[in-house]
Design an enzyme around this catalytic site. Sequence first.
Site: not given
Length: 400
Positions: A153, A205, A249
């Site tokens: 990724k 987050e 992801e």
Amino acid sequence: MLARTPSDPGAGALAGFQPGDSLFTAQGRGFHGRGCLLQATPREDVGACAARLLTQAAEQCAADAAAPDKAGLPGTDGARPLLLGLLPYDPAGPAPALLRVPRTLRRIHAPHDLPPAHGIAILQRREYPDQAGYEGSVRAALERLDRDDGLRKLVLSRTLELELERPLDLPEVLARLWQASPHGHTYALPVSEHGQDYFLGASPELLVRREGRRVRVHPLAGTAARHPDAAEDARIAQALLDSPKDRLEHAVVVEAIEAALRPLCRTLNIPAQPGLTSTARLWHLGTLIEGELADPAISALDLAIALHPTPAVCGLPTADARHAISALEPFERGYFAGAVGWCDAAGDGAWAVAIRCAQIHGRRLTLSAGAGIVPGSVPALEYQETGNKLRTVLDALGIR
């Protein structure tokens, strides 16, 4: 002396925010710091520096409390000293870690009932890279992922540079960011000696929270724009939850966090499936990870350093992804995709991923946003995703 003043509820909680002040909020409450009792030396080891600053602040508070002529002053009631900090994306990059113990600290609550934002005129606007350049970088990243079996990724970002007709009303912008995301993390820290340049944002987050031995991490990866129609919004959320590309992801991020936390924790609970987390503009896949530390001496900042950067802002493996990003992104990230938060003398604290952000220099702003690239990513959609993420700050500015 480290002073703590009573909490200030209501919409005016940020009315007194001045140049040089600091802010970090979580779960509807915030820390508003003013002045600097102690701060890090540039390029000093972050963990060792934080421990030193908090120890010195605790000693100074104890001395203040013991002094007969200072009895009863604010901050002499045994409250633990607290440090506010900002870590750059790349510890070896040009932006230093910023760690400060404020001279005064007050707890404030989220503002409410703010009037609509008045738009501000833009004199100049520049995307860097532009749409064609960003989508070209995504295609290059997909080629790297295809030919490198170890690379799983990459997170590629872009910036939006704005020159405004006038300087921002910082308290108003922060109040709007906080009101739009009351359960997220609104932050603002000065990044220059004169206190005029700021790094600010509203991150959804949580990088890590530590309370005693209890540890919580809530990584987000996998994103979709929300829709004003409730039925369509629900359909979009379910499609995100069912998306193989977004699930991949997200899984990469959770896997890396587990690898970092497992050796540090006596127990670690990781749900088998992600859930949904929403902001005013976006849906995210999120997984709430909870554990118990094996060693109570590990602080919230220690945990933030161990986890940062997660694959949510860098990629996997970290070293390979960071190298690829440096080749594909035409700018230094600085504090974007770093970590921002607080830690106290007992090691408790909370750190958020420094996203949905802007760096401010007078009337000039640089907004940044990134998207996770995995096999199956579509360049045009990744560009669109970064645009949706930029809206967090643009909405607070009243820019449509």
